[in-house]
Write a protein that holds these residues in place. Sequence first.
Motif, PDB file in Angstrom:
ATOM      1  N   PRO A 281       0.807  -1.225   0.000  1.00  0.00           N
ATOM      2  CA  PRO A 281       0.000   0.000   0.000  1.00  0.00           C
ATOM      3  C   PRO A 281       0.847   1.287   0.000  1.00  0.00           C
ATOM      4  CG  PRO A 281      -0.401  -1.359   1.981  1.00  0.00           C
ATOM      5  CD  PRO A 281       0.688  -2.010   1.231  1.00  0.00           C
ATOM      6  N   ASP A 282       2.076   1.223   0.529  1.00  0.00           N
ATOM      7  CA  ASP A 282       2.921   2.401   0.691  1.00  0.00           C
ATOM      8  C   ASP A 282       3.569   2.794  -0.658  1.00  0.00           C
ATOM      9  OD1 ASP A 282       5.010   4.122   1.150  1.00  0.00           O
ATOM     10  OD2 ASP A 282       5.717   3.112   2.967  1.00  0.00           O
ATOM     11  N   ALA A 283       3.188   3.966  -1.184  1.00  0.00           N
ATOM     12  CA  ALA A 283       3.647   4.378  -2.516  1.00  0.00           C
ATOM     13  C   ALA A 283       5.171   4.531  -2.576  1.00  0.00           C
ATOM     14  CB  ALA A 283       2.971   5.694  -2.908  1.00  0.00           C
ATOM     15  N   LYS A 284       5.767   5.001  -1.481  1.00  0.00           N
ATOM     16  CA  LYS A 284       7.228   5.195  -1.454  1.00  0.00           C
ATOM     17  C   LYS A 284       7.959   3.856  -1.556  1.00  0.00           C
ATOM     18  CE  LYS A 284       9.751   8.716   0.880  1.00  0.00           C
ATOM     19  NZ  LYS A 284       9.853   9.488   2.090  1.00  0.00           N
ATOM     20  N   LEU A 285       7.442   2.896  -0.802  1.00  0.00           N
ATOM     21  CA  LEU A 285       8.050   1.554  -0.839  1.00  0.00           C
ATOM     22  C   LEU A 285       7.866   0.934  -2.230  1.00  0.00           C
ATOM     23  CD1 LEU A 285       9.478  -0.808   0.549  1.00  0.00           C
ATOM     24  CD2 LEU A 285       7.286  -1.526   1.502  1.00  0.00           C
ATOM     25  N   ARG A 286       6.683   1.199  -2.820  1.00  0.00           N
ATOM     26  CA  ARG A 286       6.435   0.663  -4.178  1.00  0.00           C
ATOM     27  C   ARG A 286       7.477   1.194  -5.153  1.00  0.00           C
ATOM     28  NH1 ARG A 286       0.804   1.495  -3.495  1.00  0.00           N
ATOM     29  NH2 ARG A 286       0.844   3.298  -4.881  1.00  0.00           N
ATOM     30  N   GLU A 287       7.819   2.458  -4.978  1.00  0.00           N
ATOM     31  CA  GLU A 287       8.806   3.069  -5.876  1.00  0.00           C
ATOM     32  C   GLU A 287      10.169   2.389  -5.702  1.00  0.00           C
ATOM     33  OE1 GLU A 287       8.695   7.372  -5.589  1.00  0.00           O
ATOM     34  OE2 GLU A 287      10.695   7.389  -6.503  1.00  0.00           O
ATOM     35  N   VAL A 288      10.518   2.137  -4.436  1.00  0.00           N
ATOM     36  CA  VAL A 288      11.803   1.475  -4.134  1.00  0.00           C
ATOM     37  C   VAL A 288      11.843   0.075  -4.765  1.00  0.00           C
ATOM     38  CG1 VAL A 288      13.055   0.402  -2.202  1.00  0.00           C
ATOM     39  CG2 VAL A 288      12.248   2.751  -2.005  1.00  0.00           C
ATOM     40  N   LEU A 289      10.671  -0.558  -4.816  1.00  0.00           N
ATOM     41  CA  LEU A 289      10.617  -1.954  -5.287  1.00  0.00           C
ATOM     42  C   LEU A 289      10.379  -2.070  -6.800  1.00  0.00           C
ATOM     43  CD1 LEU A 289       8.425  -3.452  -2.394  1.00  0.00           C
ATOM     44  CD2 LEU A 289      10.902  -3.640  -2.674  1.00  0.00           C
ATOM     45  N   THR A 290      10.297  -0.928  -7.483  1.00  0.00           N
ATOM     46  CA  THR A 290      10.035  -0.980  -8.927  1.00  0.00           C
ATOM     47  C   THR A 290      11.351  -1.016  -9.705  1.00  0.00           C
ATOM     48  OG1 THR A 290       7.996   0.248  -8.592  1.00  0.00           O
ATOM     49  CG2 THR A 290       8.855   0.172 -10.857  1.00  0.00           C
ATOM     50  N   PRO A 291      11.581  -2.082 -10.469  1.00  0.00           N
ATOM     51  CA  PRO A 291      12.845  -2.202 -11.214  1.00  0.00           C
ATOM     52  C   PRO A 291      12.971  -1.136 -12.306  1.00  0.00           C
ATOM     53  CG  PRO A 291      11.661  -4.287 -11.139  1.00  0.00           C
ATOM     54  CD  PRO A 291      10.713  -3.238 -10.677  1.00  0.00           C
ATOM     55  N   ASP A 292      14.221  -0.826 -12.661  1.00  0.00           N
ATOM     56  CA  ASP A 292      14.446   0.177 -13.703  1.00  0.00           C
ATOM     57  C   ASP A 292      15.037  -0.476 -14.957  1.00  0.00           C
ATOM     58  OD1 ASP A 292      16.916  -0.528 -12.845  1.00  0.00           O
ATOM     59  OD2 ASP A 292      17.591   1.488 -12.298  1.00  0.00           O
TER      60      ASP A 292
ATOM     61  N   ASN B 216       7.655  -4.700  11.165  1.00  0.00           N
ATOM     62  CA  ASN B 216       9.034  -4.966  11.624  1.00  0.00           C
ATOM     63  C   ASN B 216      10.020  -5.172  10.468  1.00  0.00           C
ATOM     64  OD1 ASN B 216       7.932  -7.444  10.856  1.00  0.00           O
ATOM     65  ND2 ASN B 216       9.210  -8.610  12.276  1.00  0.00           N
ATOM     66  N   VAL B 217       9.559  -4.898   9.229  1.00  0.00           N
ATOM     67  CA  VAL B 217      10.445  -5.113   8.062  1.00  0.00           C
ATOM     68  C   VAL B 217      10.676  -3.789   7.341  1.00  0.00           C
ATOM     69  CG1 VAL B 217      10.672  -6.318   5.848  1.00  0.00           C
ATOM     70  CG2 VAL B 217       9.607  -7.477   7.784  1.00  0.00           C
ATOM     71  N   SER B 218      11.935  -3.523   6.978  1.00  0.00           N
ATOM     72  CA  SER B 218      12.212  -2.316   6.195  1.00  0.00           C
ATOM     73  C   SER B 218      13.218  -2.631   5.087  1.00  0.00           C
ATOM     74  CB  SER B 218      12.757  -1.209   7.101  1.00  0.00           C
ATOM     75  OG  SER B 218      13.950  -1.650   7.697  1.00  0.00           O
ATOM     76  N   VAL B 219      13.211  -1.766   4.079  1.00  0.00           N
ATOM     77  CA  VAL B 219      14.134  -1.944   2.942  1.00  0.00           C
ATOM     78  C   VAL B 219      15.031  -0.730   2.873  1.00  0.00           C
ATOM     79  CG1 VAL B 219      14.301  -2.274   0.442  1.00  0.00           C
ATOM     80  CG2 VAL B 219      12.349  -3.227   1.685  1.00  0.00           C
ATOM     81  N   THR B 220      16.344  -0.973   2.824  1.00  0.00           N
ATOM     82  CA  THR B 220      17.324   0.117   2.722  1.00  0.00           C
ATOM     83  C   THR B 220      17.998   0.026   1.363  1.00  0.00           C
ATOM     84  OG1 THR B 220      17.739   0.053   5.067  1.00  0.00           O
ATOM     85  CG2 THR B 220      19.492   0.959   3.741  1.00  0.00           C
ATOM     86  N   THR B 221      18.132   1.135   0.687  1.00  0.00           N
ATOM     87  CA  THR B 221      18.771   1.085  -0.637  1.00  0.00           C
ATOM     88  C   THR B 221      20.136   1.771  -0.648  1.00  0.00           C
ATOM     89  OG1 THR B 221      17.533   3.042  -1.255  1.00  0.00           O
ATOM     90  CG2 THR B 221      16.625   0.938  -1.949  1.00  0.00           C
ATOM     91  N   SER B 222      20.486   2.398   0.457  1.00  0.00           N
ATOM     92  CA  SER B 222      21.790   3.053   0.490  1.00  0.00           C
ATOM     93  C   SER B 222      22.888   1.989   0.528  1.00  0.00           C
ATOM     94  CB  SER B 222      21.874   3.964   1.714  1.00  0.00           C
ATOM     95  OG  SER B 222      23.110   4.624   1.714  1.00  0.00           O
ATOM     96  N   GLU B 223      23.946   2.233  -0.199  1.00  0.00           N
ATOM     97  CA  GLU B 223      25.028   1.236  -0.301  1.00  0.00           C
ATOM     98  C   GLU B 223      25.705   1.013   1.046  1.00  0.00           C
ATOM     99  OE1 GLU B 223      29.105   0.833  -2.805  1.00  0.00           O
ATOM    100  OE2 GLU B 223      27.603   2.231  -3.578  1.00  0.00           O
ATOM    101  N   ILE B 224      26.081  -0.227   1.305  1.00  0.00           N
ATOM    102  CA  ILE B 224      26.773  -0.551   2.564  1.00  0.00           C
ATOM    103  C   ILE B 224      28.198  -0.008   2.479  1.00  0.00           C
ATOM    104  CG2 ILE B 224      27.675  -2.466   3.976  1.00  0.00           C
ATOM    105  CD1 ILE B 224      25.227  -4.100   2.936  1.00  0.00           C
TER     106      ILE B 224
END
Length: 487
Positions: A270-281, A303-311
């Motif tokens: 449901p979260d539009a921001k998360l959807r954007e993170v999960l949309t392939p380019d 309790n689950v989150s997705v981080t896209t910043s490089e380690i």
Amino acid sequence: MSAAPTVVILGAGVSGLCTGIQLLKAGISSFTILEKSDRVGGTWYDNQYPGAACDVPSHFYCYSFEPNPEWSRKFSGQAEIQAYLQRCAEKYGLIPHIRFRTECAGASFDERKGVWRVRTSDGEELTTHVLVSGVGQLNRPHVPDLPGLADFEGAAFHSARWQHAHDLTGKRVAVIGNGASAIQFIPPVAKVAKQLTIFQRSANWVVPRGDYAYSERAKRIFRSFPWLLRLYRWYFYWQLEKNFLAFGGEGRIARMMEKGARGWLESAIPDAKLREVLTPDYRVGCKRILIDDDFYPALARPNVSVTTSEISRITRDAIETKDGASQPVDAIILATGFETTSFLAPMQIEGVDGKKLEEIWGPGAEAHLGLCVSGFPNFFMMYGPNTNLGHNSIIFMIEAQVRYTVQCIQALAQRGLRYLDVKPDVQERYNAELQRDLSHTAWAAGCKSWYKTASGKVTNNWSSFTVKYWWKTRRPKLEEFKRVPRT
Ligand code: NAP
């Protein structure tokens, strides 16, 4: 060679077992299977992470000669697949042929005698006329070189070497990677972990799996009507085979698939921001399409989150990213895939005149039909270069390769040959055509994937429908080989 040639097979996974079974069916029992672990199953023994399952329907992810009316689900789990392979090994009398806990370190071809000298990691040497590799493309875990990883004080392990002794209940868990393995264990781990953070480098196309259990009645019907089971199997084959249309050039089917995947994302997140993170380019299919029902719903958990910043580095108890954040964690699971483009490494395979396979494969592995390499006589690879699929069951490909190999082995005996060595121009022509065909596929599109080398050469995938591969491999053309008679 009029007596049956001796054969050493590397690996007791799907390929190695299939080769052994078909050799026995052809009346050849002079073979040994070397298996580095203590059980059969290969990848289906190695990968014991929670939720491990096959995303190809079980009734088509099994041997054609050993249909299984007992599959519990459309997509069966790891333990059931391993048990199936164990049953096959026992039923066909393969166990006495298998040497467990025996790893191959390398092999060299002795041209004068027409034999391979196979070295084990214990320093033993075995001599064989024919060498068959059944080690596949996904057997060596890729552990990324992340600064500080060795100093991390919590549990850290690769998905293919799951450490069940580490209970993740109530723990802060980091998952690095979000490929086919990660998406299967994230849902069960998310259920028990206090907090789960996924470090995503790139998004993937995900489509729903539509799993279901087979009722006892359905199994009874499959048992009573073997022809129905066979029909059902071929139904899955053609259903999967048509998916190549999305990868093979024409864009309309790919766009339809992307639309379906976007719809699934919209409905599950449901979260539009998360959807954007999960949309392939990148175009669908360029990386492996993920097939799962539970991954997106797990990402929607609080309790689950997705981080896209490089380690940037790992400390004793946290993961730091380039955006300056630090995530304290108790456990790190590396779902970072496998060493795929180096194929047989670290085994040292030396052919005629001491030619080393890893050297000639420097610019990217290639073989004739993914099976034979010129200068490496009597050597056959199952699931070798350019035989992986993005759309159908690899067991179909493996059976084609085994059929081809057994016919070559029979030809050695029947024609009194010391060895068969594929001609260099045959291999060159085949690969030129293959790479031409691949250049029109989704795999060559702009993304990084385990299907290709750092320079972009697609070394892992087959270029077309599997039916084309079956046609090309149904009978070896002996004129494509240098045929050296026994002296
Ligand atoms: P994978 O598909 O290669 O995924 C590896 C993941 O780790 C990717 O998300 C990758 O990111 C990430 N990664 C790698 N190095 C990294 C680094 N240094 N820093 C951050 N992230 C990093 O591996 P996998 O999930 O184990 O799957 C491998 C193959 O096994 C599958 O494609 C499939 O063929 C097979 N498999 C099959 C099934 C099945 O159901 N049949 C199930 C599991 C696995 P990028 O995407 O950005 O590279």
